[in-house]
Design an enzyme around this catalytic site. Structure first.
Site, PDB file in Angstrom:
ATOM      1  N   GLU A  95      -0.297  17.786  38.889  1.00 16.02           N
ATOM      2  CA  GLU A  95      -1.995  17.690  39.888  1.00 16.02           C
ATOM      3  C   GLU A  95      -1.991  17.298  41.144  1.00 16.02           C
ATOM      4  OE1 GLU A  95      -4.621  15.181  36.213  1.00 16.02           O
ATOM      5  OE2 GLU A  95      -3.239  15.072  36.328  1.00 16.02           O
ATOM      6  N   CYS A 108      -2.499  13.612  47.938  1.00 13.64           N
ATOM      7  CA  CYS A 108      -1.439  12.785  47.536  1.00 13.64           C
ATOM      8  C   CYS A 108      -0.797  13.704  46.583  1.00 13.64           C
ATOM      9  CB  CYS A 108      -1.981  11.848  46.167  1.00 13.64           C
ATOM     10  SG  CYS A 108      -1.388  10.592  45.665  1.00 13.64           S
ATOM     11  N   CYS A 115       7.198  11.230  34.431  1.00 14.26           N
ATOM     12  CA  CYS A 115       8.136   9.758  35.105  1.00 14.26           C
ATOM     13  C   CYS A 115       9.287   9.512  34.073  1.00 14.26           C
ATOM     14  CB  CYS A 115       7.572   9.192  36.527  1.00 14.26           C
ATOM     15  SG  CYS A 115       8.721   8.033  36.824  1.00 14.26           S
ATOM     16  N   CYS A 119       7.312   2.829  34.194  1.00 13.58           N
ATOM     17  CA  CYS A 119       5.828   1.363  34.710  1.00 13.58           C
ATOM     18  C   CYS A 119       5.142   1.600  33.405  1.00 13.58           C
ATOM     19  CB  CYS A 119       5.507   2.208  35.654  1.00 13.58           C
ATOM     20  SG  CYS A 119       6.578   1.772  36.945  1.00 13.58           S
ATOM     21  N   CYS A 122       1.077   2.304  34.303  1.00 21.84           N
ATOM     22  CA  CYS A 122       0.679   4.150  34.884  1.00 21.84           C
ATOM     23  C   CYS A 122       0.341   5.076  33.664  1.00 21.84           C
ATOM     24  CB  CYS A 122       2.235   4.644  35.967  1.00 21.84           C
ATOM     25  SG  CYS A 122       1.740   6.116  36.086  1.00 21.84           S
ATOM     26  N   CYS A 338      -5.296   6.070  42.067  1.00 18.92           N
ATOM     27  CA  CYS A 338      -3.379   5.829  41.907  1.00 18.92           C
ATOM     28  C   CYS A 338      -3.015   5.970  39.618  1.00 18.92           C
ATOM     29  CB  CYS A 338      -3.733   4.401  42.526  1.00 18.92           C
ATOM     30  SG  CYS A 338      -3.043   4.481  43.487  1.00 18.92           S
TER      31      CYS A 338
HETATM   32  N1  SAH Z   1       6.352   6.378  41.541  1.00 22.63           N
HETATM   33  C1  SAH Z   1       5.899   5.534  42.814  1.00 22.63           C
HETATM   34  C2  SAH Z   1       5.115   6.965  43.547  1.00 22.63           C
HETATM   35  C3  SAH Z   1       3.910   6.828  42.680  1.00 22.63           C
HETATM   36  S1  SAH Z   1       3.288   5.941  42.018  1.00 22.63           S
HETATM   37  C4  SAH Z   1       5.508   4.632  43.359  1.00 22.63           C
HETATM   38  O1  SAH Z   1       5.483   3.873  42.229  1.00 22.63           O
HETATM   39  O2  SAH Z   1       5.718   4.172  43.748  1.00 22.63           O
HETATM   40  C5  SAH Z   1       1.766   6.083  43.210  1.00 22.63           C
HETATM   41  C6  SAH Z   1       1.530   4.165  43.020  1.00 22.63           C
HETATM   42  O3  SAH Z   1       0.522   3.391  42.331  1.00 22.63           O
HETATM   43  C7  SAH Z   1       2.007   3.050  42.982  1.00 22.63           C
HETATM   44  O4  SAH Z   1       1.577   1.797  43.866  1.00 22.63           O
HETATM   45  C8  SAH Z   1       1.655   2.580  41.162  1.00 22.63           C
HETATM   46  O5  SAH Z   1       2.007   1.159  41.286  1.00 22.63           O
HETATM   47  C9  SAH Z   1       0.098   2.939  41.426  1.00 22.63           C
HETATM   48  N2  SAH Z   1      -0.390   2.535  39.930  1.00 22.63           N
HETATM   49  C10 SAH Z   1       0.260   2.915  38.947  1.00 22.63           C
HETATM   50  N3  SAH Z   1      -0.688   3.236  38.047  1.00 22.63           N
HETATM   51  C11 SAH Z   1      -1.294   2.649  38.332  1.00 22.63           C
HETATM   52  C12 SAH Z   1      -2.678   2.192  37.622  1.00 22.63           C
HETATM   53  N4  SAH Z   1      -3.218   2.245  36.402  1.00 22.63           N
HETATM   54  N5  SAH Z   1      -3.916   2.205  38.619  1.00 22.63           N
HETATM   55  C13 SAH Z   1      -3.475   1.217  40.152  1.00 22.63           C
HETATM   56  N6  SAH Z   1      -2.714   1.480  40.713  1.00 22.63           N
HETATM   57  C14 SAH Z   1      -1.176   2.377  39.677  1.00 22.63           C
HETATM   58 FE1  SF4 Z   2       7.274   6.403  37.489  1.00 21.89          FE
HETATM   59 FE2  SF4 Z   2       4.503   5.841  38.031  1.00 21.89          FE
HETATM   60 FE3  SF4 Z   2       6.172   3.836  37.462  1.00 21.89          FE
HETATM   61 FE4  SF4 Z   2       5.663   5.642  39.958  1.00 21.89          FE
HETATM   62  S1  SF4 Z   2       4.632   3.805  38.692  1.00 21.89           S
HETATM   63  S2  SF4 Z   2       7.609   5.522  39.169  1.00 21.89           S
HETATM   64  S3  SF4 Z   2       4.524   7.092  38.995  1.00 21.89           S
HETATM   65  S4  SF4 Z   2       5.929   5.009  36.170  1.00 21.89           S
END
Ligand code: SAH
Ligand code: SF4
Length: 356
Positions: A95, A108, A115, A119, A122, A338
């Protein structure tokens, strides 16, 4: 794509020059090819009318130009974002999101399918890691979306904040960035590209030495190692001190401010002491801050703080003279915000939503 063919998309100028020379053609054919591939979006060699017929035949028997097709797209209720689903050659679907904000048109991009960073907040992290995207697959998201815009507007900014961790797929991502910035391709300005990272310290240092003017965003999301490791397991490997020191190196080398991203989650990292620690941490860094209220995802008990709670957090920051803009990510209603990107895809007749 024929497996014996070389894919011209994703090759840089030098690689393409040596390839065309190996076929007995002058170097400048590489530039002509790049213009067809990236500026005109043409993948059929027969249509490349400024190339000699014999060369077009050579190309047809030895080379291809991959295309990652858009399968579907959904527009958010406020018309401010569109989520695109791309089908990769192996059937996986990735996506990308397009966001409109006044004059700014930001795409984006995803850098991986899934991944490995895990996290907890996420959706992509919950899905697990499947594979890295190739340079061509990264570029195709940009090119496909630009084509959809069909000349009405142009993409002005790129953020690597889609699926995946760009620094865990370092070389293909960097190659895609350099290709996007080439005059013979899309001519995107380096300073309009932001790479967001979970905090892979060695790659942050490496990125500092690339000689690029791209922006860096660091997903901090917590202020103690105990809290951060609970949310982001990669923190065990690269704790806060280490990522901040890598980030300092990046700011020293580039002269740019790093953007700290802080996903605000109720009761987890939105307490008064979190805000106070965040101020302290920022006092040692050349940085900006974005507060991103958590976007709720499936299979998670985390909650977005309410408006008052968000405001309280912001007030503490402001009282300490830190600007803390709240960035509500767009496209929540189409799960394009995000961290919400997580494909529902079909494999051997089964619908899967997450870990295989
Ligand atoms: N892997 C990279 C880029 C992809 S995630 C990273 O982690 O930075 C992009 C952004 O989305 C990151 O700042 C992450 O902290 C944020 N993010 C992930 N899950 C989210 C959620 N459920 N709500 C809001 N932001 C989120
Ligand atoms: Fe991976 Fe999501 Fe963590 Fe970014 S926020 S590093 S996409 S698991």
């Amino acid at each position: 794509m024929n497996a014996n063919h070389v894919n011209l998309k994703g090759l840089n100028r030098f690689e393409l020059e040596s390839l065309v020379q190996s076929w007995g053609e002058p170097k400048y054919r590489a530039k002509q090819l790049m213009s067809w591939i990236y500026q005109k979006g043409v993948s059929d060699f027969e249509s490349m009318t400024n190339l000699p017929k014999s060369f077009r035949q050579t190309l047809a028997s030895h080379a291809s130009i991959s295309q990652t097709e858009i399968v579907t797209s959904s527009v958010s209720a406020d018309d401010k974002s569109i989520k695109y689903l791309f089908k990769l050659p192996d059937g996986k679907q990735v996506e990308s999101v397009l966001m409109f904000d006044q004059q700014r048109v930001t795409v984006c991009l995803s850098s991986q399918f899934g991944c490995a960073m895990g996290c907890q907040f996420c959706a992509t992290g919950k899905m697990g890691f499947f594979r890295n995207l190739t340079t061509a697959e990264i570029l195709d998201q940009y090119l496909g979306i630009q084509k959809e815009l069909s000349g009405d507007r142009s993409i002005t900014n790129v953020v690597f904040m889609g699926m995946g961790e760009p620094f865990a797929n370092y070389a293909p991502t960097l190659k895609a960035i350099r290709l996007l910035c080439g005059q013979e391709t899309t001519g995107m300005a380096e300073r309009r590209i932001t790479v967001s990272t979970v905090g892979l310290a060695p790659q942050i240092r490496r990125f500092a030495n690339e000689g690029l003017k791209c922006k860096l965003a660091l997903s901090l999301n917590a202020t103690t190692n105990a809290d951060r490791s609970r949310l982001m397991p990669i923190n065990f490997q690269f704790p806060i001190d280490e990522i901040l020191s890598a980030t300092k190196h990046w700011t020293e080398k580039t002269g740019e401010l790093v953007t700290l991203e802080y996903v605000l989650i109720r009761g987890v990292n939105d307490r008064t002491k979190d805000a106070e620690r965040l101020c302290e941490l920022m006092s040692n860094l050349s940085c900006k801050l974005n507060i991103i209220p958590f976007n709720e995802i499936a299979d998670s008990n985390f909650q977005r703080p309410d408006a008052d709670e968000i405001e309280n957090f912001q007030k503490i920051m402001t009282r300490n003279h830190y600007v803390a803009p709240i960035r509500f990510s767009k496209g929540n209603d189409i799960t394009a915000a995000c961290g919400q990107l997580r494909t529902i895809y079909h494999q051997t007749g089964k619908t899967m939503t997450g870990n295989p």
